[in-house]
Each structure stands twice: as C-alpha cells, then as structure tokens.
Design a protein around this motif. Structure first.
Motif, PDB file in Angstrom:
ATOM      1  N   HIS A  88       7.894   9.540   4.827  1.00 34.13           N
ATOM      2  CA  HIS A  88       7.376  10.861   5.201  1.00 34.13           C
ATOM      3  C   HIS A  88       8.391  11.629   6.044  1.00 34.13           C
ATOM      4  CE1 HIS A  88       4.654  14.024   6.440  1.00 34.13           C
ATOM      5  NE2 HIS A  88       4.872  13.732   7.700  1.00 34.13           N
ATOM      6  N   ASP A  89       9.101  10.932   6.918  1.00 33.13           N
ATOM      7  CA  ASP A  89      10.059  11.587   7.813  1.00 33.13           C
ATOM      8  C   ASP A  89      11.381  11.926   7.136  1.00 33.13           C
ATOM      9  OD1 ASP A  89       8.213  11.408   9.845  1.00 33.13           O
ATOM     10  OD2 ASP A  89       9.047   9.556  10.674  1.00 33.13           O
ATOM     11  N   THR A  90      11.697  11.265   6.015  1.00 35.40           N
ATOM     12  CA  THR A  90      13.032  11.408   5.435  1.00 35.40           C
ATOM     13  C   THR A  90      13.059  12.054   4.056  1.00 35.40           C
ATOM     14  OG1 THR A  90      12.888   9.151   4.540  1.00 35.40           O
ATOM     15  CG2 THR A  90      13.883   9.416   6.717  1.00 35.40           C
ATOM     16  N   ALA A  91      11.940  12.130   3.363  1.00 32.81           N
ATOM     17  CA  ALA A  91      11.961  12.634   1.989  1.00 32.81           C
ATOM     18  C   ALA A  91      10.740  13.495   1.705  1.00 32.81           C
ATOM     19  CB  ALA A  91      12.025  11.468   0.990  1.00 32.81           C
ATOM     20  N   LYS A  92      10.884  14.406   0.755  1.00 31.49           N
ATOM     21  CA  LYS A  92       9.764  15.233   0.336  1.00 31.49           C
ATOM     22  C   LYS A  92       8.875  14.429  -0.610  1.00 31.49           C
ATOM     23  CE  LYS A  92       8.710  19.802  -1.572  1.00 31.49           C
ATOM     24  NZ  LYS A  92       9.260  21.037  -2.166  1.00 31.49           N
ATOM     25  N   HIS A  93       7.585  14.577  -0.466  1.00 28.66           N
ATOM     26  CA  HIS A  93       6.658  13.793  -1.268  1.00 28.66           C
ATOM     27  C   HIS A  93       5.359  14.569  -1.443  1.00 28.66           C
ATOM     28  CE1 HIS A  93       4.192  12.850   2.279  1.00 28.66           C
ATOM     29  NE2 HIS A  93       5.331  12.837   2.925  1.00 28.66           N
ATOM     30  N   ARG A  94       4.501  14.049  -2.338  1.00 27.12           N
ATOM     31  CA  ARG A  94       3.217  14.689  -2.619  1.00 27.12           C
ATOM     32  C   ARG A  94       2.042  13.835  -2.145  1.00 27.12           C
ATOM     33  NH1 ARG A  94       3.210  18.992  -5.750  1.00 27.12           N
ATOM     34  NH2 ARG A  94       1.032  18.602  -6.345  1.00 27.12           N
ATOM     35  N   ASP A  95       2.325  12.805  -1.357  1.00 29.19           N
ATOM     36  CA  ASP A  95       1.266  11.947  -0.841  1.00 29.19           C
ATOM     37  C   ASP A  95       0.435  12.707   0.194  1.00 29.19           C
ATOM     38  OD1 ASP A  95       1.950   9.233  -2.091  1.00 29.19           O
ATOM     39  OD2 ASP A  95       3.853   9.815  -1.198  1.00 29.19           O
ATOM     40  N   VAL A 143       0.834  -1.213   0.000  1.00 29.71           N
ATOM     41  CA  VAL A 143       0.000   0.000   0.000  1.00 29.71           C
ATOM     42  C   VAL A 143       0.865   1.259   0.000  1.00 29.71           C
ATOM     43  CG1 VAL A 143      -1.698   1.324   1.319  1.00 29.71           C
ATOM     44  CG2 VAL A 143      -1.956  -1.147   1.107  1.00 29.71           C
ATOM     45  N   THR A 144       1.984   1.230   0.721  1.00 30.27           N
ATOM     46  CA  THR A 144       2.840   2.420   0.856  1.00 30.27           C
ATOM     47  C   THR A 144       3.998   2.442  -0.132  1.00 30.27           C
ATOM     48  OG1 THR A 144       4.159   1.306   2.577  1.00 30.27           O
ATOM     49  CG2 THR A 144       2.281   2.640   3.305  1.00 30.27           C
ATOM     50  N   ASN A 145       3.989   1.546  -1.107  1.00 31.84           N
ATOM     51  CA  ASN A 145       5.073   1.474  -2.089  1.00 31.84           C
ATOM     52  C   ASN A 145       5.128   2.755  -2.915  1.00 31.84           C
ATOM     53  OD1 ASN A 145       6.928   0.802  -4.082  1.00 31.84           O
ATOM     54  ND2 ASN A 145       6.204  -1.299  -4.238  1.00 31.84           N
ATOM     55  N   ASP A 146       6.325   3.343  -3.037  1.00 38.31           N
ATOM     56  CA  ASP A 146       6.484   4.577  -3.813  1.00 38.31           C
ATOM     57  C   ASP A 146       6.166   4.380  -5.287  1.00 38.31           C
ATOM     58  OD1 ASP A 146       7.234   5.889  -1.548  1.00 38.31           O
ATOM     59  OD2 ASP A 146       9.387   5.729  -1.896  1.00 38.31           O
ATOM     60  N   ALA A 147       6.303   3.140  -5.775  1.00 37.22           N
ATOM     61  CA  ALA A 147       6.041   2.874  -7.190  1.00 37.22           C
ATOM     62  C   ALA A 147       4.555   2.917  -7.521  1.00 37.22           C
ATOM     63  CB  ALA A 147       6.625   1.513  -7.578  1.00 37.22           C
ATOM     64  N   ILE A 148       3.708   2.878  -6.500  1.00 40.75           N
ATOM     65  CA  ILE A 148       2.256   2.936  -6.705  1.00 40.75           C
ATOM     66  C   ILE A 148       1.766   4.321  -6.290  1.00 40.75           C
ATOM     67  CG2 ILE A 148       0.035   1.894  -6.117  1.00 40.75           C
ATOM     68  CD1 ILE A 148       1.521  -0.636  -5.338  1.00 40.75           C
ATOM     69  N   PRO A 149       1.428   5.184  -7.239  1.00 38.64           N
ATOM     70  CA  PRO A 149       1.013   6.569  -6.916  1.00 38.64           C
ATOM     71  C   PRO A 149      -0.425   6.638  -6.417  1.00 38.64           C
ATOM     72  CG  PRO A 149       0.935   6.243  -9.271  1.00 38.64           C
ATOM     73  CD  PRO A 149       1.450   4.943  -8.697  1.00 38.64           C
ATOM     74  N   ASN A 150      -0.653   6.132  -5.211  1.00 40.49           N
ATOM     75  CA  ASN A 150      -2.010   6.119  -4.657  1.00 40.49           C
ATOM     76  C   ASN A 150      -2.247   7.190  -3.598  1.00 40.49           C
ATOM     77  OD1 ASN A 150      -0.439   5.091  -2.625  1.00 40.49           O
ATOM     78  ND2 ASN A 150      -1.415   3.077  -2.554  1.00 40.49           N
ATOM     79  N   GLY A 151      -1.231   8.005  -3.306  1.00 40.17           N
ATOM     80  CA  GLY A 151      -1.394   9.065  -2.316  1.00 40.17           C
ATOM     81  C   GLY A 151      -1.125   8.650  -0.895  1.00 40.17           C
ATOM     82  N   VAL A 152      -0.680   7.392  -0.686  1.00 43.36           N
ATOM     83  CA  VAL A 152      -0.404   6.880   0.659  1.00 43.36           C
ATOM     84  C   VAL A 152       1.094   6.660   0.804  1.00 43.36           C
ATOM     85  CG1 VAL A 152      -0.921   5.087   2.348  1.00 43.36           C
ATOM     86  CG2 VAL A 152      -2.640   5.728   0.648  1.00 43.36           C
ATOM     87  N   VAL A 153       1.661   7.129   1.902  1.00 38.63           N
ATOM     88  CA  VAL A 153       3.095   7.033   2.130  1.00 38.63           C
ATOM     89  C   VAL A 153       3.361   6.392   3.489  1.00 38.63           C
ATOM     90  CG1 VAL A 153       3.290   9.313   3.208  1.00 38.63           C
ATOM     91  CG2 VAL A 153       5.271   8.337   2.019  1.00 38.63           C
TER      92      VAL A 153
END
Length: 205
Positions: free
Chosen positions: A162-169, A147-157
C-alpha cells in the motif's frame, strides 16, 4: 419561505450529515444524469448537505482491531480452536469501490471469512504441538502473507504494498496475531509434560 423552512426542518435528518474526524463518506445519487456519477467520494470531513433522496455512506478510515475464533484441524488430525486478532483500515482512495462491491459490513463479508479460510488451510500444514509451541510466529506470518498476497485478488493488501505501489485493493491489513490455541486438556497436558521432560534432559546434560 415558510414552506421551504418547514420542509427543511422536516427533512433535516435526511439532508444534513456530519462526517466525523478520521472518516470519509460516499454520496450515492438515487437520481442522476448522463454527465454525473452515481457515487461520489471520498468526501472530506465536516458537515454535508445532500438532497433528501440521495444517501450518504460513512466509513471509518482509522486503524481498527478485531478478534475472531476459528475451528481448525491440525496436520495430525486434531480439532481445536485458534483465536486470532487482526488490525486493518479501509483504503481512502478506493472507498467508492469498497462501497459498491461490499458495503459497510465489509469486515463480515471480506476480512473474517478470508482470514478464516486461510487460517484453516495453513493450520492443516502443522501439528498441534507446533501451533502450541515454537511454530506459532511462523504460522501467523504465513496467514498474513497468504491473505495479502498480490496473486490472490481478494481486495486485501499489505501495508508495504500500500505504501509503495498503486493498487485497487479496498482494505489494508496491518497484522495478524495468534492470541490463543485452545487444545483439549489431555493434549495440552501431554505437550507441557513433553516440554518439561525436554527441559529436564537439557538441564541434566
């Protein structure tokens, strides 16, 4: 002055809002100009006064928990229910995107179906006995990682990303736990008898 006071009293519920502790809001302008944004946020806690034709959407940023039951099919073709509990929280810095793409009912639109489809996919790779006994921890970790895989752009991180990288989730999923495996009584009894016989054999050895 009297007219303004009268209008303020009449429109009080449409103009004065309180953003509670642990929450944030997105202000949506029904009427906007070229140099203004349609949506503003995240807004801090406290009392906010807005124009009566604008709208305020408030979101809880604290850690929240939910429990859902999904019907799955195991590797050996057995149909049964899995009850999962999961914890999440909305991402403050991406709250405007969450409001625009999903809205206040994002849990029903995003988390519940996403976890459900992944649970069915992962469960199909294991037998009912695996899910009832030794592989439960492995299965729930596999569901969380998928569910939290970065390769799946579902908006869940995940919490780590979340603590280590910038994201749009828009949602941070803290964890997933398989609470209950509801097998048919005959299958459950057969598995328990098998485990009991294995313990007896080990005791004999």
């Amino acid at each position: 002055v009297l007219v303004l006071c009268f209008l303020f009293v009449i429109l009080y519920r449409q103009m004065v809002f309180t953003i509670p502790v642990g929450h944030t809001s997105v202000l949506w302008h029904r009427v906007h100009f070229a140099n203004t944004k349609i949506s503003e946020g995240p807004l801090p806690e406290g009392v906010k006064i807005i124009l009566p034709w604008d709208k305020l959407y408030t979101y809880d940023l604290r850690l929240q928990a939910s429990r859902q039951s999904y019907q799955v099919v195991s590797k050996d073709g057995l149909h049964f229910n899995l009850t999962l509990s999961f914890r999440w929280r909305a991402v403050r810095e991406n709250i405007v995107e969450l409001n625009q793409s999903l809205g206040p009912d994002y849990v029903e639109k995003l988390l519940i179906p996403e976890i459900g489809s992944t649970t069915r996919e992962i469960s199909a790779q294991y037998s009912a006995e695996d899910l009832y006994t030794s592989k439960r921890v492995i299965v729930q970790q596999a569901i969380y990682d998928t569910v939290t895989n970065d390769a799946i752009p579902n908006g869940v991180v995940s919490q780590t990303v979340h603590d280590t990288a910038k994201h749009r989730d828009v949602v941070v999923l803290a964890d997933i736990l398989i609470e209950k495996v509801e097998l048919p009584l005959q299958i459950k009894t057969a598995i328990e008898n098998k485990l009991e016989q294995a313990q007896i054999a080990q005791e004999y050895e």
